[in-house]
Design an enzyme around this catalytic site. Structure first.
Site, mmCIF file in Angstrom:
data_model
loop_
_atom_site.group_PDB
_atom_site.id
_atom_site.type_symbol
_atom_site.label_atom_id
_atom_site.label_comp_id
_atom_site.label_asym_id
_atom_site.label_seq_id
_atom_site.Cartn_x
_atom_site.Cartn_y
_atom_site.Cartn_z
ATOM 1 N N HIS A 1 0.213 5.013 1.639
ATOM 2 C CA HIS A 1 0.069 5.268 3.076
ATOM 3 C C HIS A 1 1.209 4.557 3.810
ATOM 4 C CE1 HIS A 1 -3.063 6.158 6.433
ATOM 5 N NE2 HIS A 1 -1.853 6.062 6.961
ATOM 6 N N LEU A 2 2.115 5.378 4.295
ATOM 7 C CA LEU A 2 3.325 4.887 4.959
ATOM 8 C C LEU A 2 3.010 3.882 6.077
ATOM 9 C CD1 LEU A 2 6.460 5.573 5.330
ATOM 10 C CD2 LEU A 2 5.669 6.969 7.238
ATOM 11 N N HIS A 3 3.813 2.843 6.175
ATOM 12 C CA HIS A 3 3.686 1.909 7.291
ATOM 13 C C HIS A 3 5.027 1.238 7.547
ATOM 14 C CE1 HIS A 3 2.540 -0.012 3.492
ATOM 15 N NE2 HIS A 3 3.012 -1.154 3.962
ATOM 16 N N GLN A 4 5.293 1.016 8.820
ATOM 17 C CA GLN A 4 6.547 0.384 9.224
ATOM 18 C C GLN A 4 6.273 -1.045 9.687
ATOM 19 O OE1 GLN A 4 9.356 2.680 11.239
ATOM 20 N NE2 GLN A 4 10.312 1.002 12.313
ATOM 21 N N ILE B 1 0.888 -1.166 0.000
ATOM 22 C CA ILE B 1 0.000 0.000 0.000
ATOM 23 C C ILE B 1 0.921 1.210 0.000
ATOM 24 C CG2 ILE B 1 -1.835 1.210 1.250
ATOM 25 C CD1 ILE B 1 -2.535 -1.584 2.464
#
Ligand code: ZN
Length: 181
Positions: free
Chosen positions: A132-135, A129
């Site tokens: 939308h940034l995600h760690q 995705i």
């Protein structure tokens, strides 16, 4: 692969990933909207269904519905931003706090031997995705790459997502960020 081998993998996939069908069928979680925006908006009363394990002020922690390993977490800012340089300092710091909290919760809940932690910024880098940034925080166990076959994006898992969720939830709630010794 032989036909019987393929059938076996298909049935394994159905056996071990029932949540995947539920995820796909739920219209609220369809791909029209961004899941990282839609899921927290459904409200805390839906957190067990949406797999949100912890809500902080600027960001939240959620179990990956397509995990590489049981307990595969993602730390996500509420704001729909694509890159780490779009984050405010508060968001950046809170992602780091959540990351530390996630590692502690996973250690307490399932005793992994190691972790992979990281962000894929942009689709070319491998972000599923990308907008939308995600760690990612992925717990690892010795030999886990040897015995868990990759089926598409889904591994064969020894436990269901909800069981993982129920074990992680109290470990997350007990910990305070930045309380490392
Ligand atoms: Zn979003």
């Amino acid at each position: 692969m032989t036909t019987s081998g393929k059938e076996r993998l298909d049935s394994l996939q159905r056996l071990w990933t029932p949540w995947r069908m539920a995820y796909i069928k739920d219209p609220d979680q369809a791909s029209e909207g961004c899941p990282f925006c839609v899921l927290p908006d459904r409200g805390p009363e839906h957190d067990r269904e949406t797999l949100i394990v912890y809500r902080a002020r600027w960001a939240f922690a959620i179990l990956n519905a397509y995990p590489y390993n049981p307990g595969h977490l993602m730390m996500v800012p509420y704001r729909h931003v694509a890159s780490i340089d779009d984050l405010t300092l508060e968001e950046l710091h809170e992602l780091a706090d959540l990351c530390q909290r996630g590692v502690r919760a996973l250690r307490a809940a399932s005793g992994p031997h190691a972790f992979n932690i990281g962000m894929n910024i942009g689709g070319v880098a491998g972000a599923g995705i990308a907008d939308h940034l995600h760690q990612h925080v992925v717990p690892r166990w010795g030999g886990d790459t040897n015995f868990m076959p990759v089926i598409g994006q889904t591994r064969v898992l020894p436990e269901l997502l909800e069981e993982t969720y129920d074990r992680l939830l109290p470990a997350f709630a007990e910990d305070e960020p930045g309380s490392g010794t």
